[in-house]
Enzyme design. Structure first.
Site, PDB file in Angstrom:
ATOM      1  CB  SER A   1     -50.260 -36.488 -17.934  1.00  0.00           C
ATOM      2  OG  SER A   1     -48.890 -36.518 -18.255  1.00  0.00           O
TER       3      SER A   1
ATOM      4  N   GLY B   1     -53.480 -42.408 -18.297  1.00  0.00           N
ATOM      5  CA  GLY B   1     -54.847 -42.933 -18.338  1.00  0.00           C
ATOM      6  C   GLY B   1     -55.878 -41.833 -18.507  1.00  0.00           C
ATOM      7  CE  LYS B   2     -57.013 -39.381 -12.733  1.00  0.00           C
ATOM      8  NZ  LYS B   2     -55.746 -40.095 -12.425  1.00  0.00           N
TER       9      LYS B   2
ATOM     10  CB  CYS C   1     -55.331 -41.264  -5.286  1.00  0.00           C
ATOM     11  SG  CYS C   1     -53.569 -41.089  -5.208  1.00  0.00           S
TER      12      CYS C   1
END
Lengths: 180, 809
Positions: B461, B465-466, B585
């Site tokens: 986590s 942000g998510k 990413c």
């Protein structure tokens, strides 16, 4: 994680009532479920029963934070409020202080509020009363203790302190490591 | 050697502007004194690219392509040449007559008045300024000759003359825009000394010509009108032209070129010309550098401009290989040169460049690499728990932030263009009204589409942000378990959660791979797996050089472990959910499609549409690998096409809690397992190979045994495989196998996990027990029994198999 002892509860509630007075019971008896305080690593967390149950899945050393941290007990068993509690203090605060836009930044850097930066103050604030500090746009910025009563505030010179700084939202950045 | 004779049209055009300049010079004498050489800064702004552009040699060659041939068209030139030829003939026949004529016509200072009316007539006829200026040019030439003969005067005189002729044109000539004129003023209101200097400046650049001074003057004036880069391009164009024409008009040239040119200058010019000439070569037809050239490169590294140009040309050739290729050169040669150049120019390591070439078509590759050189825009996400986007935007605009909504696809995103205050420290930020978050980080959460009241797991986590986005979509209901393996990074998670007023979160610090044991039964799981970070090179350029095959494989291996534990944590029977979103990413196929494909085979999951209406489809085939066709439901995002970080998002739906144990699957697992460890050695092996005979499995496993093993896990797995290989006698009936395999498939992961665990604690063991209870009860007891047996058997079997393996090998 354990429930607070009676003494701890008393200490904490005394502290809390300085800011929100009798509104404390609104925190405990909420219409949307049972909420409770739990102690974990000397810190007091405020959470709903539902989360509490799930949190039992995690071992003590792996659990970092549950719900909202209200503050921590010092080694001398005093209770110290954290800025993280602001979300629950601000809506129930009895006494409020608004600071002018120019002073916002100064307060967010941890300075006291001076008379010159005082925008508004709740009537009948007593000396050493816990107050929540707002910006003029009604954004809660932190909390502190009134250094002077409302009446005194009218008379004092512009450079005198009217609110002692206790916590401000700038700590989310400044003290990120020690928040929990 | 004079080349400039053969570029009359261009010079003519320049002359026109020069006239303008001169006109200004004489009409606005007041400004002259005031402004001098120093330009007004406001004027300077309009000049365009400026000094830097002047330095870039690469661009001029490029620009030369774009400049139209209108001034230098061969036809017109030939016509001019014809005219000139006529004149020459005239000249040769009766030079004295010409001289007399000239005297009569008066191309001297006094008679230059004469020039303009004639010119104007011509203009009206042809509407082409070049031609009449060309004519002018001719006359000027003659004039010069005359001068040489008579006066032997330098460029100064000519300047003056030209200047005067310009003055007379003042009223007639059309003006350029005012701005330009002003600029011209600035530059031209010098006395002749300065002009002389300019002559020298450009004289060196200019190829040697009989009318050096005049040409230089023209260039000078031209300089005011054209950007330096354009000028350079034109010059080049001209040169090319001259080269073509040279043979035709050589003799004429010789006649005219006996000028008072400096010798040094012409020498310079020849050199200059040479370099330009080579450039033209490169431009016309890209050819691969020979062996000795590349050898030279090793000693003297080429400058980046050259390399950049070469990359471009190379890609152009590769895009139209059949037509543009050099005879006898292989595609591989071009590719290898391209790789080398790209890694030099963008400073990537070879491994990464090769990977990127595999992923992107060549036309996109450079775009991608370029996009990695620039930062993505700063984006923020409104915290709808505390404010609304409109209010936030207003508050930020009041603080001097220039922003815009992020796009149609997001209702909470804002793009920050520039800001007078630090966006990460405004009172609004501190009050939790927004979160600084890359646009790409919105996507997995949107794909996850969490519902109110659900139980969610965010497996990795940090920095939150998510997690906070999930919380705001759930409006602080339900429970989110925010996990991260790194305790330090969890501090930012806690900070952000509290700042944004999220109250429904439990933050814990486990290794993601332990997860189904710690807690399972989540409605949705978000797995933002740790990755090589090849999608965020703009953020962290260290990735360019620090990653190699091993890093990718390590990341992929971890991701495979994590995706399985994430899937196991999902409760397929959840009434509202049962979804997993996997994102990285990274843009590597090994870390994305391959991992998801692996999960598809190992667990009862299927891909579902992500709900994101943009992004590129995931690969279903990549080089030798073939993935499940449903992988095109996954989405890839690239910096160059979506202006966000490189990202991969796949949404999986779990349709059964049962861990698949079918025999076919079983074998796949084995091949997978062996491959997981083997990949580096044998990447050509196809992971999607489904049916293998039981014989091949142990063979492969033992084959890979001798090779280096990264960790204990792989060793165990291999042992597992081998033992099974032993048991599964080749002739054994399938049905009989199934029972054995049932036990073993479950055992596989069971045996694997303890070794994976970094810190096995008491709690873990307990939870392990709980987890087992949660597991399908039917397979529980045989599994356990097998497990116990297996551990002892393994060692024995290992020994046996090692012997056997030796034989096989």
């Amino acid at each position: 994680m354990r429930p607070l002892t009676d003494e701890e509860t008393k200490t904490m509630f005394e502290k809390l009532s300085k800011y929100i007075g009798e509104n404390i019971k609104l925190l405990v008896d909420r219409p949307d479920g049972t909420y409770c305080f739990r102690l974990h690593n000397d810190r007091v967390y405020y959470m709903s029963e539902k989360i509490l149950k799930l949190a039992t899945n995690f071992s003590r050393d792996k659990l970092v934070s549950v719900g909202t941290c209200f503050g921590k007990f010092t080694k001398t068993t005093k209770f110290r409020m954290h800025i993280t509690a602001l979300d629950f203090l601000a809506p129930y605060a009895k006494f409020k202080v608004w600071v002018k836009p120019g002073t916002e930044q100064s307060f967010l850097y941890g300075n006291h509020v001076l008379k010159s930066g005082l925008g508004r103050i709740t009537e009948n604030t007593m000396q050493y009363q816990g107050v929540v500090v707002y910006s003029m746009a009604d954004v809660p910025l932190g909390f502190g203790v009134a250094a002077k009563t409302t009446q005194e505030c009218r008379r004092v010179d512009p450079m005198s302190i009217v609110v002692f700084h206790q916590a401000d939202v700038g700590e989310f950045i400044r003290n990120e490591d020690t928040l929990t | 050697m004079c080349l400039c004779r053969h570029r009359p049209s261009v010079i003519g055009a320049r002359r026109m502007s020069f006239h303008n300049v001169l006109k200004k010079k004489f009409t606005a004498p007041v400004q002259l004194g005031v402004m001098g050489r120093k330009l007004d800064p406001t004027n300077q702004v309009k000049r365009g690219p400026g000094k830097k552009a002047r330095k870039q040699k690469g661009a001029e060659t490029e620009l030369a392509k774009f400049i139209t041939d209108e001034e230098t068209g061969p036809k017109r030139l030939s016509s001019r040449a014809r005219k000139r030829a006529v004149k020459r003939v005239h000249n040769l026949k009766k030079p004295k007559e010409v001289a007399a004529e000239k005297a009569k016509k008066g191309f001297t200072d006094e008679n230059s008045k004469w020039l303009t009316p004639a010119k104007r007539k011509r203009k009206a006829d042809e509407a082409e300024s070049e031609d009449d200026s060309d004519d002018l040019w001719e006359k000027e030439e003659e004039e010069v000759e005359e001068e040489q003969q008579q006066l032997k005067k330098g460029g100064k005189e000519q300047v003056k003359k030209a200047a005067k002729s310009g003055v007379k044109q003042v009223e007639e000539e059309d003006d350029d825009d005012d701005e330009e004129e002003e600029e011209e003023d600035g530059d031209n209101d010098e006395d002749d000394d300065d002009d002389e200097e300019m002559v020298d400046d450009y004289g060196t650049l200019e190829d040697g010509s009989g009318n050096e001074a005049a040409a230089a003057e023209e260039d000078d004036s031209d300089a005011e009108e054209l950007l330096p880069i354009e000028r350079a391009a034109k010059k080049e164009k001209k040169l090319k032209e001259t080269m073509g024409l040279e043979s035709d008009e050589d003799d004429e040239e010789d006649d005219d070129d006996d000028d008072d040119d400096d010798v040094e200058k012409s020498d310079d010019d020849i050199e200059e010309e040479d370099t330009v000439q080579t450039n033209i070569d490169e431009m016309d037809a890209f050819r691969l550098p020979g062996a000795e050239e590349s050898e030279k490169e090793g000693v003297l590294p080429l400058d980046l401009k050259t390399i950049h140009q070469r990359i471009k040309d190379n890609i152009e050739v590769l895009c139209n290989f059949s037509t543009k290729r050099e005879e006898g050169k292989e595609r591989a040669e071009y590719i290898s040169l391209l790789k080398k150049d790209l890694s030099t120019y963008y400073s990537y390591n070879n491994f990464l460049i090769e990977k990127l070439i595999d992923i992107f078509p060549l036309s996109e590759l450079v775009d991608f690499l370029e996009a990695n050189e620039i930062q993505r825009p700063v984006t923020i996400r409104t915290n709808t728990l505390k404010t609304r986007r409109r209010d936030l935007a207003q508050a930020l605009i009041n603080r001097g932030v220039n922003l815009d909504p992020l796009g149609k696809w997001s209702k909470v995103g804002l793009v920050i263009y520039d800001s007078s205050v630090p966006v990460g420290a405004t009172p609004e930020y501190l009050a939790g009204h927004y979160m600084l978050q890359g646009a790409s980080s919105f996507l997995p959460v949107m794909a996850l589409s969490p519902q109110e009241g659900e139980l969610l797991l965010d497996m990795s986590s940090a920095p939150g942000g998510k997690t906070t986005y999930i919380a705001q979509l759930m409006r602080n209901t339900g429970v989110i378990v925010a996990n991260d393996a790194n305790a330090d990074r969890l501090k930012s998670v806690v900070g952000n959660i509290h700042r944004l007023g999220v109250t429904n979160t439990v933050v814990c610090n486990y290794d993601g791979r332990q997860f189904p044991k710690v807690m399972g039964g989540f409605d949705r799981v978000l797995l933002d797996a740790p990755c090589s970070g090849t999608g965020v090179i703009a953020k962290d350029p260290a990735v360019k050089t620090s990653k190699d095959e091993a890093d990718i494989q390590r990341a992929a291996h971890l991701q495979k472990e994590m995706i399985l534990s994430a899937i196991d944590s999902v409760n397929a029977e959840s009434p509202s959910g049962g979804y997993l979103v996997y994102c990285t990413c990274s843009i590597m196929v090994e870390e994305n499609e391959w991992v998801v494909d692996y999960a598809l085979k190992k667990r009862n999951v299927k891909l579902v549409p992500t709900g994101l209406d943009f992004g590129k489809e995931g690969f279903t085939r990549f080089k030798e690998r073939r993935f499940h066709p449903s992988l095109r439901l996954s989405r890839r995002f690239y910096p160059h096409s979506h202006n966000m970080d490189g990202f991969f998002v796949a949404k999986l739906k779990k349709f059964s809690n049962v861990v698949p144990t079918a025999p076919a699957e079983k074998k796949e697992e084995n091949s997978e397992a062996s491959e997981m460890t083997e990949v580096t050695e044998s990447p050509q092996k196809n992971p999607s190979k489904t049916v293998k005979t039981s014989k091949t499995v142990p063979g492969k496993a033992s084959g890979s045994k001798g090779k280096a093993q990264a960790n204990g896990t792989s060793g165990k797995e291999k042992a597992n495989i081998k033992s099974k290989g032993k048991k599964d006698s080749p002739a054994g009936p399938k049905k009989a196998k199934v029972a054995k395999m049932d036990g073993e498939t479950v055992k596989g992961p069971e045996a694997k996990k303890p070794t994976v665990k970094t810190t096995p604690s008491k709690a873990d063991k307990k939870e392990g027990g709980q987890f087992e209870k949660k597991q399908n009860k039917k397979i529980k007891s045989p599994m356990k029994a097998k497990n116990r047996m297996g551990k002892n058997k393994f060692k024995k079997l290992k020994v046996i198999l090692q012997k056997e393996g030796g034989d096989i090998e």
